[in-house]
Design a protein around this motif. Structure first.
Motif, PDB file in Angstrom:
ATOM      1  N   SER A 159       0.824  -1.208   0.000  1.00 14.95           N
ATOM      2  CA  SER A 159       0.000   0.000   0.000  1.00 14.95           C
ATOM      3  C   SER A 159       0.857   1.256   0.000  1.00 14.95           C
ATOM      4  N   VAL A 160       1.985   1.230   0.687  1.00 14.43           N
ATOM      5  CA  VAL A 160       2.891   2.381   0.726  1.00 14.43           C
ATOM      6  C   VAL A 160       3.586   2.537  -0.618  1.00 14.43           C
ATOM      7  N   VAL A 161       4.063   1.441  -1.170  1.00 12.07           N
ATOM      8  CA  VAL A 161       4.745   1.477  -2.467  1.00 12.07           C
ATOM      9  C   VAL A 161       3.785   1.950  -3.558  1.00 12.07           C
ATOM     10  N   ARG A 162       2.551   1.481  -3.497  1.00 17.22           N
ATOM     11  CA  ARG A 162       1.561   1.903  -4.488  1.00 17.22           C
ATOM     12  C   ARG A 162       1.327   3.411  -4.402  1.00 17.22           C
ATOM     13  N   ALA A 163       1.332   3.963  -3.190  1.00 16.37           N
ATOM     14  CA  ALA A 163       1.091   5.391  -3.013  1.00 16.37           C
ATOM     15  C   ALA A 163       2.237   6.241  -3.541  1.00 16.37           C
ATOM     16  N   VAL A 164       3.468   5.749  -3.439  1.00 21.21           N
ATOM     17  CA  VAL A 164       4.629   6.544  -3.860  1.00 21.21           C
ATOM     18  C   VAL A 164       5.002   6.297  -5.318  1.00 21.21           C
ATOM     19  N   ALA A 165       4.449   5.255  -5.927  1.00 21.75           N
ATOM     20  CA  ALA A 165       4.908   4.808  -7.245  1.00 21.75           C
ATOM     21  C   ALA A 165       4.786   5.865  -8.334  1.00 21.75           C
ATOM     22  N   ALA A 166       3.801   6.763  -8.230  1.00 19.89           N
ATOM     23  CA  ALA A 166       3.624   7.789  -9.271  1.00 19.89           C
ATOM     24  C   ALA A 166       4.451   9.035  -9.003  1.00 19.89           C
ATOM     25  N   HIS A 167       5.278   9.016  -7.980  1.00 22.64           N
ATOM     26  CA  HIS A 167       6.095  10.186  -7.633  1.00 22.64           C
ATOM     27  C   HIS A 167       7.138  10.427  -8.728  1.00 22.64           C
ATOM     28  N   PRO A 168       7.239  11.655  -9.260  1.00 20.79           N
ATOM     29  CA  PRO A 168       8.277  11.927 -10.271  1.00 20.79           C
ATOM     30  C   PRO A 168       9.667  11.799  -9.668  1.00 20.79           C
ATOM     31  N   GLY A 169      10.596  11.406 -10.502  1.00 25.15           N
ATOM     32  CA  GLY A 169      11.988  11.309 -10.057  1.00 25.15           C
ATOM     33  C   GLY A 169      12.431   9.918  -9.684  1.00 25.15           C
ATOM     34  N   LEU A 170      11.502   8.982  -9.550  1.00 25.51           N
ATOM     35  CA  LEU A 170      11.896   7.609  -9.224  1.00 25.51           C
ATOM     36  C   LEU A 170      12.635   6.997 -10.414  1.00 25.51           C
ATOM     37  N   SER A 171      13.689   6.279 -10.121  1.00 28.88           N
ATOM     38  CA  SER A 171      14.484   5.667 -11.189  1.00 28.88           C
ATOM     39  C   SER A 171      13.748   4.478 -11.785  1.00 28.88           C
ATOM     40  N   GLU A 172      14.123   4.128 -13.010  1.00 27.82           N
ATOM     41  CA  GLU A 172      13.507   2.958 -13.641  1.00 27.82           C
ATOM     42  C   GLU A 172      13.829   1.695 -12.854  1.00 27.82           C
ATOM     43  N   GLU A 173      15.019   1.652 -12.281  1.00 28.64           N
ATOM     44  CA  GLU A 173      15.399   0.479 -11.484  1.00 28.64           C
ATOM     45  C   GLU A 173      14.442   0.288 -10.309  1.00 28.64           C
ATOM     46  N   LEU A 174      14.124   1.386  -9.624  1.00 23.21           N
ATOM     47  CA  LEU A 174      13.199   1.288  -8.495  1.00 23.21           C
ATOM     48  C   LEU A 174      11.796   0.906  -8.965  1.00 23.21           C
ATOM     49  N   LEU A 175      11.360   1.483 -10.076  1.00 22.65           N
ATOM     50  CA  LEU A 175      10.031   1.169 -10.583  1.00 22.65           C
ATOM     51  C   LEU A 175       9.912  -0.306 -10.969  1.00 22.65           C
ATOM     52  N   ARG A 176      10.933  -0.832 -11.625  1.00 23.30           N
ATOM     53  CA  ARG A 176      10.900  -2.249 -12.001  1.00 23.30           C
ATOM     54  C   ARG A 176      10.959  -3.146 -10.763  1.00 23.30           C
ATOM     55  N   ALA A 177      11.710  -2.702  -9.761  1.00 25.72           N
ATOM     56  CA  ALA A 177      11.795  -3.485  -8.524  1.00 25.72           C
ATOM     57  C   ALA A 177      10.446  -3.531  -7.815  1.00 25.72           C
ATOM     58  N   MET A 178       9.710  -2.433  -7.867  1.00 25.55           N
ATOM     59  CA  MET A 178       8.365  -2.420  -7.270  1.00 25.55           C
ATOM     60  C   MET A 178       7.490  -3.504  -7.892  1.00 25.55           C
ATOM     61  N   VAL A 179       7.522  -3.568  -9.219  1.00 26.65           N
ATOM     62  CA  VAL A 179       6.701  -4.546  -9.926  1.00 26.65           C
ATOM     63  C   VAL A 179       7.157  -5.964  -9.598  1.00 26.65           C
TER      64      VAL A 179
END
Length: 447
Positions: A322-342
């Motif tokens: 739930s926390v990761v889902r809330a922050v996921a649309a935050h600008p500035g996150l690296s692609e590495e972090l976004l892929r790790a979330m998934v």
């Protein structure tokens, strides 16, 4: 075929000569065609009013057609005061007054118009001369007077607070510029139901807030619970309200104490919108809240879109989906972090990652290939500016994402052309409005 013309009318890449042909056809059918054709013509003409770059002759032809085309043109700034005769096009004139672009003499002229509907519309316009406000406040139609009472910032509200019609007095109470003394006098009138009317006033005495917030209607109590004018004592009283709607409204108060806010959100599985108190939190408060043992509290911090990079990245690797889902649309996150979330949370965060403004085309393609898929994720991909052709083609397989993908300029031209024959009218219209639709196809569509 007509629904495709409506889509074309909104297409920003439509050549000027085709705009002319569409306008000519629509005006002809509006005047002489059967009922069905006239309905399409109305829709087509309305869509044409939204175009930029219309020539003056086109603007005047559209404005002359009907109020439904003249008023939008006035509000968009396409129709100017120099184009308008206020007696011939009174609603367009009122729209220009409403936007602050009318001639100075128009309000006085229209305040005496025989159509009360025009006077009613004029009554809500800002910045009217005082003599015009006085004239409308004495209008024989009480609905016009009521509209003045609700919207004017003139001192006339103090006089209208003593109007014999209760509808006018209630409208005065709704008006945030009404002097406090007049409002307090109205609040003592037992015949006036003012609970809703005063719910957005921020300058009332605390005793009056307490009285109003004791209303048996939980919607009324919720309205006062989020009112910035209520004090800490009443905030805490409402935070203990038996109705969850009221307690959730307290969480939306801009000055709710953080300890109280924490207690309100923990255990409540509501899909919280960004809360004003969190938006106003200091860096030290944000750090403390981000370290809370409660995921619901950390999630509130994660919703902010202006977090320091270190806090944003820490929340991106939070163990709670739930926390990761809330922050996921935050600008500035690296692609590495976004892929790790998934990789860690899968379908729980797919749509939020797809909504990230920095998501690359390659990442969006990856999200469309995820199994199991998520419909909301496909919708986010279909409207993302970085979406690629392959990603959009994948979105076409989903019924709800299909119209969005049909409108996306990165969709391959041959796919756009094929969608013109789609059985879903909305999909076909969106394809017709796609700026990447080949020009030759546009020419074929316009008779």
């Amino acid at each position: 075929m007509n629904h495709l013309l409506c889509g074309l009318a909104a297409n920003p890449a439509l050549p000027p000569e085709l705009v002319d042909r569409l306008l000519t056809r629509a005006l002809e059918e509006a005047g002489t065609g059967p009922d069905t054709e006239r309905d399409y013509a109305d829709e087509l003409l309305h869509d044409l009013t939204g175009r930029t770059g219309l020539r003056r002759d086109q603007v005047l032809a559209l404005a002359a057609y009907a109020r439904s085309t003249a008023v939008p043109l006035a509000y968009r700034g396409t129709l100017t005061a120099a184009d308008v005769d206020p007696m011939s096009w009174p609603y367009a004139a009122v729209a220009l007054i409403d936007e602050g672009r009318g001639h100075p003499e128009w309000p006085r002229l229209l305040a005496a118009h025989p159509d009360s509907g025009i006077r009613w519309k004029l009554a809500s316009c800002p910045g009217l001369p005082s003599d015009v406000v006085d004239l409308l406040a004495a209008d024989p139609d009480v609905e016009v007077v009521e509209e003045v009472a609700r919207w004017t910032d003139s001192p006339v509200t103090a006089r209208l607070a003593r109007h014999p019609d209760p509808r006018v007095r209630i409208a005065v109470a709704f008006n945030p510029t009404t002097p406090l003394e007049a409002v307090l006098a109205l609040a003592e009138d037992p015949e006036l139901p003012l609970q809703w009317a005063l719910s957005e006033r921020t300058d009332l005495p605390q005793a009056l807030y307490a009285r109003l917030a004791a209303d048996p209607n939980d919607g009324v109590r919720a309205a006062y619970a989020r009112n910035p004018g209520i004090g800490q004592e009443l905030i805490r009283v409402l935070a203990a309200d038996p109705e969850i709607e009221v307690r959730r409204a307290v969480a939306e108060h801009p000055r709710v104490p953080l300890d109280l806010l924490t207690g309100l959100v923990v255990g409540d599985r509501a899909a919280w919108n960004p809360l004003p108190r969190i938006a106003a939190a200091t860096p030290a408060e944000l750090t403390e809240l981000a370290g809370s043992r409660h995921a619901a509290v950390r999630m509130l911090v994660a919703q902010r879109r202006d977090l320091p990079a270190h806090l944003r990245d820490a929340l991106a690797v939070d163990p709670a989906a739930s926390v990761v889902r809330a922050v996921a649309a935050h600008p500035g996150l690296s692609e590495e972090l976004l892929r790790a979330m998934v990789a860690r949370h899968g379908v729980q965060v797919l749509a939020a990652v797809a909504a990230n403004p920095d998501a690359s085309g390659a990442l969006l393609e990856h999200l469309t290939q995820h199994r199991p898929g998520v419909r909301r994720a496909l919708k986010e991909v279909a409207k993302h500016p970085h979406a690629t052709g392959p990603a959009l083609l994948a979105c076409l397989a989903d019924r709800t994402s299909r119209p969005l993908a049909a409108a996306h300029p990165a969709l391959p031209p041959e796919a756009i052309t094929g969608l013109l024959a789609d059985e879903d009218r909305r999909v076909a219209e969106e394809a017709a409005g796609n700026p990447s639709l080949p020009r030759a196809v546009m020419v074929e569509l316009v008779p």
